[in-house]
Design an enzyme around this catalytic site. Structure first.
Site, mmCIF file in Angstrom:
data_model
loop_
_atom_site.group_PDB
_atom_site.id
_atom_site.type_symbol
_atom_site.label_atom_id
_atom_site.label_comp_id
_atom_site.label_asym_id
_atom_site.label_seq_id
_atom_site.Cartn_x
_atom_site.Cartn_y
_atom_site.Cartn_z
ATOM 1 N N TYR A 144 39.243 35.928 25.881
ATOM 2 C CA TYR A 144 38.513 37.156 26.214
ATOM 3 C C TYR A 144 37.080 37.073 25.687
ATOM 4 C CZ TYR A 144 37.170 42.080 25.347
ATOM 5 O OH TYR A 144 36.503 43.286 25.263
ATOM 6 N N ASP A 229 47.487 39.093 19.271
ATOM 7 C CA ASP A 229 46.994 40.282 19.958
ATOM 8 C C ASP A 229 47.919 40.536 21.146
ATOM 9 O OD1 ASP A 229 45.663 42.170 21.491
ATOM 10 O OD2 ASP A 229 43.680 41.394 21.001
ATOM 11 N N ILE A 231 48.192 43.274 23.107
ATOM 12 C CA ILE A 231 47.724 44.474 23.793
ATOM 13 C C ILE A 231 48.265 44.585 25.215
ATOM 14 C CG2 ILE A 231 45.604 43.342 24.564
ATOM 15 C CD1 ILE A 231 44.129 45.963 24.196
ATOM 16 N N LYS A 271 45.892 49.290 27.576
ATOM 17 C CA LYS A 271 46.316 48.573 28.774
ATOM 18 C C LYS A 271 47.679 49.056 29.278
ATOM 19 C CE LYS A 271 42.621 46.191 27.961
ATOM 20 N NZ LYS A 271 41.376 46.434 28.699
#
Length: 472
Positions: A144, A229, A231, A271
């Protein structure tokens, strides 16, 4: 005099990832007002299931009115001073939701949870807790683009890429881990840990059990940390299913060990529930020292009590959350298939994926040259000529030019269909130009060789026929 932060250029805002957003904002697509504008396909936002949340709110008006189940006002209670440890009811509801996403294979202790203003804040807070300025974290590529900002800008931490390849679908390998670690040592950087996104942004793939085991073995051997992570954990819409790092620790009997204290999870509702504006993030750690320090640091980015109360009511309705997760996954899968098939009609393929709000798209065959300069040339054409903002792989630190992240969940089906039409027109026009160039090259080559006229006409006729076939 101003702080060095005011003049430094390490924020990453000059990345093509952010530049694409700037171009979109200058000329945003609107079906009525600006139908030829740029369509935003660089935003990983989930807008597919707002109707489910709005339906719940219509059926449960008390929380929005700051009233309890006895219809008594709790506005004053929520408006006054807030303990930065967070509302117990919300922390309990959030860990239960995290378990539900993982099909209750693991449970989470709310005492190990730290609330933050989104995953951005959670990741930066962990950097402050785990690394000193100049220390490094290893990140598998592509990753990202915002991590260059989130992890480095204020903390002074460094990122060393773990280079992954398309040869094996960009999977993490032991050799890639070792090579990144050696590269950090060559740069005189102390490696404090590894950060992975699972499922991956931008790949849209969940980590395999083999990769997760590799990571656990690696941090064990190097005595470093692992940040997972997660998410996008609730966006896995097809097999293989999502495996959390917590499940790996549990299955290997590593819970409550020293190693488990070096494993930390980042989560957010941005998300899975499509609520980035609510700024709900969290750190989960088995190390009480990390939890204590992160909790103190969270006072600089608290989640409002009103937001916590509302979401505690939503997440505590298990009938709703079960239906929401199931329906949201179904819609994501349907929209994902729409993008993949639309690109296939233009001769463009995607990395096979099972999660996320985007696809990792292979456009290597459209490059004028197999270089990152060729990638940027193609990207600019797609932004300015086609009118689509997508993210080039170089902004994600991909080591191979020609890959792009394309988002699909932040727009209507009609807008996505229009985007695919634009791609088809663009690719067809490129193919026509390439055929014309090949034809001209043949003419020039034959002229230089002084071929006889009959032979030249004969050869040209076959190429002209190919051009006509391609145009059809």
């Amino acid at each position: 005099m101003l702080s060095a932060k005011v003049t430094c250029n390490s924020h990453g805002q000059d990345s093509s990832y952010f530049l694409g957003w700037e171009e979109y904002e200058k000329n945003p697509f609107d079906e009525i007002k600006n139908p030829k504008g740029i369509i935003q396909m660089g935003l990983a936002e989930n807008q597919l299931s707002f109707d489910l949340l709005e339906s719940w709110l219509n059926n449960n008006p008390q929380p929005m009115g700051f009233k309890n189940h006895n219809n008594q006002s709790i506005f004053k209670e929520l408006a006054l001073f807030q303990d930065y440890h967070g509302l117990p009811a919300f922390k309990n509801a959030l860990v239960e939701f995290m378990s539900e996403i993982r099909e209750n294979t693991v449970t989470f202790d709310p005492n190990n949870l730290v609330l933050t203003a989104g995953a951005t804040s959670a990741n930066e807070t962990l950097m402050f807790c785990l690394a000193n300025p100049g220390d490094a974290f290893l990140l598998p590529t592509p990753y990202y683009p915002g991590f260059d900002r989130d992890l480095k800008w204020r903390t002074g931490a460094e990122i060393v890429p773990i280079h992954c390849s398309s040869i094996n679908g960009f999977r993490i390998t032991k050799s890639a881990l070792e090579e990144a670690y050696k590269q950090a040592q060559t740069q005189n950087l102390k490696v404090k840990g590894i950060l992975v996104t699972n499922p991956s942004n931008p790949l849209g793939t969940s980590l395999s059990l083999h990769e997760l085991d590799l990571l656990v073995d690696f941090i064990s051997s190097k005595n470093i940390h692992l940040i997972s992570d997660e998410i996008y954990s609730g966006t896995v819409f097809s097999s293989p299913s999502f495996t959390s790092i917590m499940e790996v620790l549990k299955n290997r009997n590593l819970i409550n060990t020293e190693l488990s204290k070096r494993v930390h999870i980042v989560y957010s509702l941005s998300k899975d529930l499509g609520l980035p504006g609510f700024r709900i993030g969290a750190i989960y750690s088995n190390d009480e020292r990390v939890v204590s320090a992160a909790t103190k640091m969270s006072s600089f980015g608290l989640v409002s009590s009103q937001t916590q109360y509302l979401l505690s009511e939503i997440l505590s309705d298990h009938k709703f959350t079960k239906n929401y997760l199931s329906e949201n996954r179904r819609r994501l899968k349907q929209r994902h298939e729409m993008l993949v098939k639309g690109l296939q009609r233009s001769g463009i393929t995607c990395l096979e994926s099972n999660s996320g709000l985007f696809c990792w798209v292979d456009m290597r065959h459209l490059l004028s040259s197999n270089t990152f300069e060729g990638e940027m040339e193609l990207w600019k054409k797609i932004v300015y000529e086609v009118g689509l903002n997508i993210s080039p792989g170089s902004s994600c630190h991909c080591s191979e030019p020609g890959w792009f992240r394309v988002c699909f969940a932040n727009m209507s089906e009609e807008t996505l269909d229009l985007a695919m039409q634009r791609v088809k027109v663009f690719v067809d026009s490129m193919a026509k130009k390439m055929n014309q160039n090949r034809l001209q090259q043949l003419v020039n080559r034959n002229s230089r060789r002084s071929k006889s006229l009959p032979k030249l006409v004969f050869e040209l006729s076959f190429h002209q026929r190919d051009v006509l076939v391609d145009e059809r």
